[in-house]
Scaffold this active site. Sequence first.
Site, PDB file in Angstrom:
ATOM      1  N   LYS A  20       0.838  -1.212   0.000  1.00 34.81           N
ATOM      2  CA  LYS A  20       0.000   0.000   0.000  1.00 34.81           C
ATOM      3  C   LYS A  20       0.869   1.257   0.000  1.00 34.81           C
ATOM      4  CE  LYS A  20      -1.594   1.590   4.050  1.00 34.81           C
ATOM      5  NZ  LYS A  20      -1.277   3.006   4.317  1.00 34.81           N
ATOM      6  N   ASN A  21       1.898   1.252   0.852  1.00 33.02           N
ATOM      7  CA  ASN A  21       2.698   2.469   1.002  1.00 33.02           C
ATOM      8  C   ASN A  21       3.632   2.737  -0.173  1.00 33.02           C
ATOM      9  OD1 ASN A  21       1.412   2.991   3.353  1.00 33.02           O
ATOM     10  ND2 ASN A  21       3.159   2.567   4.701  1.00 33.02           N
TER      11      ASN A  21
ATOM     12  N   ARG B 265       1.504  14.552  13.516  1.00 30.18           N
ATOM     13  CA  ARG B 265       1.848  14.307  12.121  1.00 30.18           C
ATOM     14  C   ARG B 265       1.778  15.550  11.228  1.00 30.18           C
ATOM     15  NH1 ARG B 265      -0.458   8.487  10.420  1.00 30.18           N
ATOM     16  NH2 ARG B 265       1.498   8.358   9.320  1.00 30.18           N
TER      17      ARG B 265
ATOM     18  N   CYS C 290      -4.416  13.418  13.915  1.00 31.04           N
ATOM     19  CA  CYS C 290      -4.502  12.007  13.534  1.00 31.04           C
ATOM     20  C   CYS C 290      -4.399  11.200  14.814  1.00 31.04           C
ATOM     21  CB  CYS C 290      -3.348  11.701  12.592  1.00 31.04           C
ATOM     22  SG  CYS C 290      -3.099   9.970  12.305  1.00 31.04           S
TER      23      CYS C 290
ATOM     24  N   ARG D   7      -8.329  -0.280   5.429  1.00 25.92           N
ATOM     25  CA  ARG D   7      -7.516   0.760   4.778  1.00 25.92           C
ATOM     26  C   ARG D   7      -6.240   0.160   4.199  1.00 25.92           C
ATOM     27  NH1 ARG D   7      -5.742   5.481   8.238  1.00 25.92           N
ATOM     28  NH2 ARG D   7      -4.615   5.736   6.294  1.00 25.92           N
TER      29      ARG D   7
ATOM     30  N   ASP E 116       5.332   0.550  12.010  1.00 27.29           N
ATOM     31  CA  ASP E 116       4.121  -0.113  11.503  1.00 27.29           C
ATOM     32  C   ASP E 116       4.037  -1.595  11.895  1.00 27.29           C
ATOM     33  OD1 ASP E 116       3.255   2.228  10.405  1.00 27.29           O
ATOM     34  OD2 ASP E 116       3.678   1.699   8.325  1.00 27.29           O
TER      35      ASP E 116
HETATM   36  C1  UD1 Z   1       4.810   6.829   6.479  1.00 27.17           C
HETATM   37  C2  UD1 Z   1       3.935   5.613   6.288  1.00 27.17           C
HETATM   38  C3  UD1 Z   1       3.400   5.132   7.621  1.00 27.17           C
HETATM   39  C4  UD1 Z   1       4.542   4.924   8.611  1.00 27.17           C
HETATM   40  C5  UD1 Z   1       5.436   6.142   8.681  1.00 27.17           C
HETATM   41  C6  UD1 Z   1       6.689   5.913   9.513  1.00 27.17           C
HETATM   42  C7  UD1 Z   1       3.009   5.975   4.080  1.00 27.17           C
HETATM   43  C8  UD1 Z   1       1.816   6.283   3.255  1.00 27.17           C
HETATM   44  N1  UD1 Z   1       2.842   5.967   5.391  1.00 27.17           N
HETATM   45  O1  UD1 Z   1       3.978   7.848   7.027  1.00 27.17           O
HETATM   46  O2  UD1 Z   1       2.700   3.915   7.412  1.00 27.17           O
HETATM   47  O3  UD1 Z   1       4.013   4.669   9.891  1.00 27.17           O
HETATM   48  O4  UD1 Z   1       5.880   6.530   7.367  1.00 27.17           O
HETATM   49  O5  UD1 Z   1       7.411   4.840   9.025  1.00 27.17           O
HETATM   50  O6  UD1 Z   1       4.076   5.686   3.559  1.00 27.17           O
HETATM   51  N2  UD1 Z   1       7.092  14.639  10.536  1.00 27.17           N
HETATM   52  C9  UD1 Z   1       7.240  15.982  10.785  1.00 27.17           C
HETATM   53  N3  UD1 Z   1       7.049  16.861   9.742  1.00 27.17           N
HETATM   54  C10 UD1 Z   1       6.743  16.446   8.470  1.00 27.17           C
HETATM   55  C11 UD1 Z   1       6.583  15.075   8.241  1.00 27.17           C
HETATM   56  C12 UD1 Z   1       6.773  14.193   9.297  1.00 27.17           C
HETATM   57  O7  UD1 Z   1       7.527  16.389  11.915  1.00 27.17           O
HETATM   58  O8  UD1 Z   1       6.581  17.295   7.591  1.00 27.17           O
HETATM   59  C13 UD1 Z   1       7.274  13.659  11.651  1.00 27.17           C
HETATM   60  C14 UD1 Z   1       6.015  12.858  11.945  1.00 27.17           C
HETATM   61  O9  UD1 Z   1       5.146  13.542  12.818  1.00 27.17           O
HETATM   62  C15 UD1 Z   1       6.594  11.596  12.554  1.00 27.17           C
HETATM   63  C16 UD1 Z   1       7.911  11.417  11.796  1.00 27.17           C
HETATM   64  O10 UD1 Z   1       8.215  12.700  11.226  1.00 27.17           O
HETATM   65  O11 UD1 Z   1       6.860  11.784  13.922  1.00 27.17           O
HETATM   66  C17 UD1 Z   1       7.870  10.396  10.698  1.00 27.17           C
HETATM   67  O12 UD1 Z   1       6.748  10.642   9.870  1.00 27.17           O
HETATM   68  P1  UD1 Z   1       6.726  10.285   8.322  1.00 27.17           P
HETATM   69  O13 UD1 Z   1       7.895   9.442   7.974  1.00 27.17           O
HETATM   70  O14 UD1 Z   1       6.522  11.537   7.548  1.00 27.17           O
HETATM   71  O15 UD1 Z   1       5.406   9.420   8.244  1.00 27.17           O
HETATM   72  P2  UD1 Z   1       4.453   9.356   6.993  1.00 27.17           P
HETATM   73  O16 UD1 Z   1       5.277   9.598   5.771  1.00 27.17           O
HETATM   74  O17 UD1 Z   1       3.259  10.165   7.235  1.00 27.17           O
END
Ligand code: UD1
Length: 431
Positions: A22-23, A125, A120, A400, A308
Site C-alpha cells: 500500500k505504502n 503528524r 490524527c 484501509r 508499523d
Molecule cells: C509513512 C507511512 C506510515 C509509517 C510512517 C513511519 C506511508 C503512506 N505511510 O507515514 O505507514 O508509519 O511513514 O514509518 O508511507 N514529521 C514531521 N514533519 C513532516 C513530516 C513528518 O515532523 O513534515 C514527523 C512525523 O510527525 C513523525 C515522523 O516525522 O513523527 C515520521 O513521519 P513520516 O515518515 O513523515 O510518516 P508518513 O510519511 O506520514
Amino acid sequence: MDKLIIRGGNPLLGTIHVSGAKNAALPCIAAALLTEDQVILENIPQVRDIETTRKLLAAMGAEVELGYGRAQHRTTISCKNLAAPEASYELVKTMRASTLVLGPLVARCGRARVSLPGGCAIGARPIDLHIKGLERLGAKIVQDHGYVEASAERLKGAEIIFDKITVTGTEDLLMAATLADGETVMQNCAREPEVADLADLLNKMGARIEGAGTPTIRIKGVPKLYGAKHSIIPDRIEAATFIIAGALTGGDLNVEDCDPTHLDALMQKLQECGVKTTSTKHSVRVMGDNPLKATDIVTEEYPGFPTDMQAQFMALATQAEGTSVITENIFENRFMHAQELVRMGANIKIEGRRAVVRGKTPLSAAAVLASDLRASASLVLAALVADGETIIDRVYHIDRGYENIEGKFKGVGAQIRRIGEMLPKRHGAGS
Ligand code: UD1
C-alpha cells in the site's frame, strides 16, 4: 459498520499470499500526476486507501481505472487533463498520505491547493517538512483556511536537508524535483524500500534519479515525463503481520510473494524470541513450535524496526515468557492497542514512549475496538490465540491497508468471519 468475529486457538497452517505494498502504491499513483501519458501499475492492493487515492485523482479530472477479474490488481491512470489541481479536506482527512499529491501537482501544473491533514489518532503528524522542501525548490506557499496553496512557474533544483527523516516527505519532494530546472540533492532522506520503488517508477517515466534507498538522493530535473508500466513491491508490513501470526499461533505458515530482504529487523527479533524461520527469495516459512521468549524492540526509521510492526509485535510479546520493553520512537501516541490487549488479559504498562509487556498471560476473547490500521492488526493477532470469540469493531481501519484479511487468514485455518456490509462499500462506484 463491519465487525470481525474471530475464534482463537487454531494454529495457522499452509500458504498465505502477500499483496502489493500500500505504502508504495500510494506514491506511485500520485506519480502519474507528473505526466499526461498513461501509467500502468501492477500488483496494486485492493484496499480502501487505494480507493481514496483513486477518488482524489478522479476529482482532479484524471482517469483512474481499476482492473477487474484477473486484472484486478492493475490500475491504469491517465492524467492528460487536470482540471483542478486540488485535494479537498473531505478526502485528505480520511488519509494523510493524500498530501503526496502536493509535490507532483505543483511540478506539473504550476500550482496546487491541498488541504492540511489535521490531527490524527497516532500523533500530530505535521507536514512542515514537505512545505519547507517545496519552498527550497522555489515554490511560493500560502496557508489559508486549512489549505496549503503552492505555486511556481517552474520549480528550481536545490539542496534540501531534511531536519527529520520523513517517508512521504521524501517521496513528495522526490516527485516534485523530477520536473525542476536543474539538479536537486536531498540529504537525510528516508531509506524505506517504498521510496526506492517510487524512484524506480519515476526513472521508467524518464526521470534521472540516483541514490533512492540511501540517505542522499540526487535528481537531475527533466522538462517532461512519459508513460510507464511498473509492478509494485510486496507489502512488507502485511508479510510481517502474517509471519507474526504464524509464530503466535504455533503454526507452520509459508508466507509467499514477499521480499525477505525488507524484513531483516523483524527476522532478527523473531530469532531472539526463539521463532524458527527459513527464507527463499520470495517467501518466508515460519514454524512456531518453540516457546516464545521475551525481547525488547525500539522502533526506528528503515532499516530499523518499523513503527508499523510495533502493534503486531506487542501481541506476540504478550505470549512470550518474560518482560519485553517496546519503545516507540517515531510517533508519540501509538499505543492505543495496548489498552485493548489489556482488556483481553495482557499485562502491559505504558510509561511515556515505552510499553512494558509481561508475559506470558493467557488471552481471553472480548469485544474490542480497532483504533488505527496497525492497532487493528494487533487485535486480530491477539484474537487468533485468545480463548473464545473476539469481536473487533471498526474494521474499516484494517480495510484501509489489508486486502481481504479474513479470506487470507481463513485460507490457512483461522476461524474468522466478517459481519456487516463491506462489499457494497468497497466496490461502490462513487468518486
Ligand atoms: C509513512 C507511512 C506510515 C509509517 C510512517 C513511519 C506511508 C503512506 N505511510 O507515514 O505507514 O508509519 O511513514 O514509518 O508511507 N514529521 C514531521 N514533519 C513532516 C513530516 C513528518 O515532523 O513534515 C514527523 C512525523 O510527525 C513523525 C515522523 O516525522 O513523527 C515520521 O513521519 P513520516 O515518515 O513523515 O510518516 P508518513 O510519511 O506520514
